[in-house]
Design a protein around this motif. Structure first.
Motif, PDB file in Angstrom:
ATOM      1  N   ASP A  26       0.829  -1.213   0.000  1.00 11.64           N
ATOM      2  CA  ASP A  26       0.000   0.000   0.000  1.00 11.64           C
ATOM      3  C   ASP A  26       0.861   1.261   0.000  1.00 11.64           C
ATOM      4  O   ASP A  26       0.590   2.228   0.724  1.00 11.64           O
ATOM      5  CB  ASP A  26      -0.936   0.008   1.213  1.00 11.64           C
ATOM      6  N   LEU A  27       1.878   1.257  -0.847  1.00 16.68           N
ATOM      7  CA  LEU A  27       2.832   2.367  -0.903  1.00 16.68           C
ATOM      8  C   LEU A  27       2.205   3.578  -1.589  1.00 16.68           C
ATOM      9  O   LEU A  27       1.655   3.471  -2.683  1.00 16.68           O
ATOM     10  CB  LEU A  27       4.079   1.916  -1.660  1.00 16.68           C
ATOM     11  N   VAL A  28       2.309   4.729  -0.932  1.00 15.49           N
ATOM     12  CA  VAL A  28       1.721   5.966  -1.440  1.00 15.49           C
ATOM     13  C   VAL A  28       2.780   7.066  -1.447  1.00 15.49           C
ATOM     14  O   VAL A  28       3.565   7.196  -0.498  1.00 15.49           O
ATOM     15  CB  VAL A  28       0.527   6.421  -0.571  1.00 15.49           C
ATOM     16  N   LYS A  29       2.786   7.853  -2.526  1.00 14.08           N
ATOM     17  CA  LYS A  29       3.603   9.066  -2.565  1.00 14.08           C
ATOM     18  C   LYS A  29       2.769  10.203  -3.125  1.00 14.08           C
ATOM     19  O   LYS A  29       2.274  10.138  -4.245  1.00 14.08           O
ATOM     20  CB  LYS A  29       4.856   8.868  -3.425  1.00 14.08           C
ATOM     21  N   ALA A  30       2.618  11.252  -2.309  1.00 11.64           N
ATOM     22  CA  ALA A  30       1.887  12.448  -2.722  1.00 11.64           C
ATOM     23  C   ALA A  30       2.815  13.652  -2.593  1.00 11.64           C
ATOM     24  O   ALA A  30       3.639  13.714  -1.676  1.00 11.64           O
ATOM     25  CB  ALA A  30       0.641  12.640  -1.868  1.00 11.64           C
ATOM     26  N   PHE A  31       2.662  14.591  -3.503  1.00 17.20           N
ATOM     27  CA  PHE A  31       3.450  15.817  -3.465  1.00 17.20           C
ATOM     28  C   PHE A  31       2.530  16.981  -3.113  1.00 17.20           C
ATOM     29  O   PHE A  31       1.446  17.133  -3.695  1.00 17.20           O
ATOM     30  CB  PHE A  31       4.122  16.070  -4.817  1.00 17.20           C
ATOM     31  N   ASN A  32       2.957  17.795  -2.162  1.00 17.53           N
ATOM     32  CA  ASN A  32       2.188  18.970  -1.740  1.00 17.53           C
ATOM     33  C   ASN A  32       0.791  18.602  -1.253  1.00 17.53           C
ATOM     34  O   ASN A  32      -0.134  19.411  -1.331  1.00 17.53           O
ATOM     35  CB  ASN A  32       2.077  19.986  -2.882  1.00 17.53           C
ATOM     36  N   SER A  33       0.628  17.364  -0.786  1.00 21.80           N
ATOM     37  CA  SER A  33      -0.651  16.882  -0.244  1.00 21.80           C
ATOM     38  C   SER A  33      -1.782  16.927  -1.259  1.00 21.80           C
ATOM     39  O   SER A  33      -2.950  16.748  -0.896  1.00 21.80           O
ATOM     40  CB  SER A  33      -1.050  17.708   1.001  1.00 21.80           C
ATOM     41  N   GLU A  34      -1.458  17.162  -2.529  1.00 17.40           N
ATOM     42  CA  GLU A  34      -2.498  17.277  -3.546  1.00 17.40           C
ATOM     43  C   GLU A  34      -2.272  16.306  -4.709  1.00 17.40           C
ATOM     44  O   GLU A  34      -3.186  15.593  -5.113  1.00 17.40           O
ATOM     45  CB  GLU A  34      -2.561  18.713  -4.082  1.00 17.40           C
ATOM     46  N   VAL A  35      -1.066  16.282  -5.249  1.00 13.52           N
ATOM     47  CA  VAL A  35      -0.763  15.434  -6.402  1.00 13.52           C
ATOM     48  C   VAL A  35      -0.326  14.060  -5.902  1.00 13.52           C
ATOM     49  O   VAL A  35       0.729  13.910  -5.292  1.00 13.52           O
ATOM     50  CB  VAL A  35       0.344  16.058  -7.276  1.00 13.52           C
ATOM     51  N   VAL A  36      -1.151  13.053  -6.171  1.00 18.25           N
ATOM     52  CA  VAL A  36      -0.817  11.677  -5.784  1.00 18.25           C
ATOM     53  C   VAL A  36      -0.096  11.031  -6.959  1.00 18.25           C
ATOM     54  O   VAL A  36      -0.697  10.731  -7.986  1.00 18.25           O
ATOM     55  CB  VAL A  36      -2.078  10.873  -5.407  1.00 18.25           C
ATOM     56  N   ALA A  37       1.208  10.829  -6.812  1.00 21.02           N
ATOM     57  CA  ALA A  37       2.002  10.247  -7.889  1.00 21.02           C
ATOM     58  C   ALA A  37       1.928   8.728  -7.892  1.00 21.02           C
ATOM     59  O   ALA A  37       2.005   8.086  -8.938  1.00 21.02           O
ATOM     60  CB  ALA A  37       3.459  10.690  -7.770  1.00 21.02           C
ATOM     61  N   LEU A  38       1.800   8.157  -6.694  1.00 18.79           N
ATOM     62  CA  LEU A  38       1.764   6.696  -6.555  1.00 18.79           C
ATOM     63  C   LEU A  38       0.706   6.359  -5.520  1.00 18.79           C
ATOM     64  O   LEU A  38       0.711   6.911  -4.416  1.00 18.79           O
ATOM     65  CB  LEU A  38       3.135   6.177  -6.123  1.00 18.79           C
ATOM     66  N   ASP A  39      -0.209   5.440  -5.874  1.00 15.78           N
ATOM     67  CA  ASP A  39      -1.362   5.195  -5.016  1.00 15.78           C
ATOM     68  C   ASP A  39      -1.477   3.715  -4.661  1.00 15.78           C
ATOM     69  O   ASP A  39      -1.792   2.879  -5.505  1.00 15.78           O
ATOM     70  CB  ASP A  39      -2.639   5.665  -5.729  1.00 15.78           C
ATOM     71  N   ARG A  40      -1.146   3.378  -3.439  1.00 11.96           N
ATOM     72  CA  ARG A  40      -1.363   2.040  -2.848  1.00 11.96           C
ATOM     73  C   ARG A  40      -0.764   0.914  -3.693  1.00 11.96           C
ATOM     74  O   ARG A  40      -1.439  -0.064  -4.021  1.00 11.96           O
ATOM     75  CB  ARG A  40      -2.854   1.809  -2.630  1.00 11.96           C
ATOM     76  N   ALA A  41       0.498   1.034  -4.014  1.00 11.38           N
ATOM     77  CA  ALA A  41       1.192  -0.008  -4.783  1.00 11.38           C
ATOM     78  C   ALA A  41       1.705  -1.095  -3.845  1.00 11.38           C
ATOM     79  O   ALA A  41       2.313  -0.803  -2.812  1.00 11.38           O
ATOM     80  CB  ALA A  41       2.356   0.593  -5.555  1.00 11.38           C
ATOM     81  N   SER A  42       1.447  -2.344  -4.206  1.00  6.01           N
ATOM     82  CA  SER A  42       1.925  -3.494  -3.432  1.00  6.01           C
ATOM     83  C   SER A  42       2.583  -4.495  -4.374  1.00  6.01           C
ATOM     84  O   SER A  42       1.997  -4.868  -5.391  1.00  6.01           O
ATOM     85  CB  SER A  42       0.770  -4.171  -2.692  1.00  6.01           C
ATOM     86  N   PHE A  43       3.792  -4.928  -4.021  1.00  7.30           N
ATOM     87  CA  PHE A  43       4.513  -5.886  -4.868  1.00  7.30           C
ATOM     88  C   PHE A  43       5.713  -6.443  -4.107  1.00  7.30           C
ATOM     89  O   PHE A  43       6.149  -5.887  -3.104  1.00  7.30           O
ATOM     90  CB  PHE A  43       4.997  -5.217  -6.164  1.00  7.30           C
ATOM     91  N   ASP A  44       6.242  -7.547  -4.615  1.00  7.83           N
ATOM     92  CA  ASP A  44       7.475  -8.143  -4.120  1.00  7.83           C
ATOM     93  C   ASP A  44       8.386  -8.417  -5.307  1.00  7.83           C
ATOM     94  O   ASP A  44       7.922  -8.892  -6.355  1.00  7.83           O
ATOM     95  CB  ASP A  44       7.208  -9.466  -3.386  1.00  7.83           C
ATOM     96  N   ILE A  45       9.669  -8.147  -5.160  1.00  5.29           N
ATOM     97  CA  ILE A  45      10.653  -8.421  -6.207  1.00  5.29           C
ATOM     98  C   ILE A  45      11.686  -9.386  -5.651  1.00  5.29           C
ATOM     99  O   ILE A  45      12.302  -9.128  -4.615  1.00  5.29           O
ATOM    100  CB  ILE A  45      11.319  -7.121  -6.686  1.00  5.29           C
ATOM    101  N   LYS A  46      11.868 -10.506  -6.350  1.00  3.28           N
ATOM    102  CA  LYS A  46      12.768 -11.553  -5.880  1.00  3.28           C
ATOM    103  C   LYS A  46      14.215 -11.266  -6.243  1.00  3.28           C
ATOM    104  O   LYS A  46      14.506 -10.609  -7.248  1.00  3.28           O
ATOM    105  CB  LYS A  46      12.345 -12.904  -6.465  1.00  3.28           C
ATOM    106  N   ARG A  47      15.100 -11.805  -5.446  1.00  2.86           N
ATOM    107  CA  ARG A  47      16.537 -11.676  -5.664  1.00  2.86           C
ATOM    108  C   ARG A  47      16.921 -12.234  -7.044  1.00  2.86           C
ATOM    109  O   ARG A  47      16.499 -13.327  -7.427  1.00  2.86           O
ATOM    110  CB  ARG A  47      17.294 -12.433  -4.582  1.00  2.86           C
ATOM    111  N   GLY A  48      17.699 -11.461  -7.785  1.00  2.00           N
ATOM    112  CA  GLY A  48      18.187 -11.903  -9.074  1.00  2.00           C
ATOM    113  C   GLY A  48      17.206 -11.765 -10.217  1.00  2.00           C
ATOM    114  O   GLY A  48      17.519 -12.144 -11.351  1.00  2.00           O
ATOM    115  N   SER A  49      16.039 -11.204  -9.962  1.00  2.00           N
ATOM    116  CA  SER A  49      15.044 -11.063 -11.028  1.00  2.00           C
ATOM    117  C   SER A  49      15.214  -9.735 -11.756  1.00  2.00           C
ATOM    118  O   SER A  49      15.797  -8.780 -11.235  1.00  2.00           O
ATOM    119  CB  SER A  49      13.625 -11.174 -10.462  1.00  2.00           C
ATOM    120  N   PHE A  50      14.690  -9.693 -12.974  1.00  3.24           N
ATOM    121  CA  PHE A  50      14.681  -8.474 -13.786  1.00  3.24           C
ATOM    122  C   PHE A  50      13.219  -8.084 -13.958  1.00  3.24           C
ATOM    123  O   PHE A  50      12.447  -8.814 -14.569  1.00  3.24           O
ATOM    124  CB  PHE A  50      15.329  -8.744 -15.149  1.00  3.24           C
TER     125      PHE A  50
END
Length: 266
Positions: A26-50
């Motif tokens: 549920d990763l979120v990044k907002a700028f100036n409390s108004e522009v939401v650049a990233l909204d509730r992203a969830s993921f896993d990245i394994k070692r050695g993967s591309f």
């Protein structure tokens, strides 16, 4: 440590998968409390993967890379690298941008040595390593050339060698070949796959190019327009090493159509 404390530590870490090197909930990044650049992203990245990250302009792809790199802080949610919450830049994570940003008054090997110099005095071993990395990325005989003597593709190779010089085993690449012609881009994609296999790195690669995303990756993370959400993670099961002819196969084109359909549905 007493028995009770040992049990508590074991309970708190038992859920951590050692093969997962980047994890978000549920990763979120907002700028100036108004522009939401990233909204509730969830993921896993394994070692050695591309893993390729694809989506329209402004969907939060570069923002996500900067969050993982610790260059900016999250607004909400959880983000960890190698099992630790991201609080700032880490020696385990290196980042490469679209432009090589080489210092014009320094030779290729001197540019590659920059990360080492930032950390302290360079040694003969550091210099030998820098030369080896330039040869690894295909720049044998150009180690002492200045940026003005190198083509755009060659300059990006220097930037890639500089990234590897950091010793980071998690590599974040933000459209590194986006400004190059298609022929040079294809050659560097092949080189990148070879190099990543050699150094056994984990890669998160941002691109606008669907075919490039699929050709390089084990998984493609498809982003929606702003606010950037993770629409779907598409698995890519082609064996390695890969050749450009792969792009002409029906299965490859099926995956291109799938990713394009996901993007078109948002």
């Amino acid at each position: 440590m007493n028995a009770i404390a040992s049990q508590l530590v074991a309970a708190s870490t038992s859920h951590i998968d050692p093969d997962i090197v980047i994890s978000a909930r549920d990763l979120v990044k907002a700028f100036n409390s108004e522009v939401v650049a990233l909204d509730r992203a969830s993921f896993d990245i394994k070692r050695g993967s591309f893993v390729s990250l694809v989506g329209p302009s402004g969907c939060g792809k570069s923002t996500l890379l900067r969050l993982v790199a610790g260059l900016i802080g999250k607004s909400a949610g959880e983000l960890s690298v190698l099992g630790h919450g991201v609080t700032g830049p880490s020696h385990d994570v290196g980042m490469m941008f679209q432009r090589p940003t080489l210092l014009e008054w320094r030779t290729a090997v001197e540019n590659v040595l920059l990360p080492t110099e930032v950390q302290g005095a360079t040694t003969d071993a550091d210099r030998r390593r820098a030369i080896e990395l330039l040869q690894l990325v295909g720049l044998r005989d150009f180690e002492f050339s200045f940026p003005r003597q190198l083509s755009g593709g060659m300059q990006q190779r220097v930037a890639l060698a500089r990234l590897l010089q950091t010793g980071a085993n998690i590599l974040l690449l933000d459209e590194p070949f986006g400004a190059l012609d298609e022929f040079t881009r294809e050659r560097l994609n092949l080189e990148l796959l070879r190099i990543v296999d050699d150094v056994e790195a984990t890669v998160l690669f941002v691109t606008h190019n669907i075919s490039e995303a699929i050709f390089l990756a084990d998984q493609v993370m498809v982003m929606t327009p702003r606010p950037g959400r993770l629409a779907k993670i598409v698995d890519v099961s082609f064996e390695r090493p890969r050749e450009i002819a792969l792009m002409q196969t029906p299965e490859f084109n099926r995956l291109v159509g799938e990713v394009r359909s996901i993007l078109g549905g948002h």
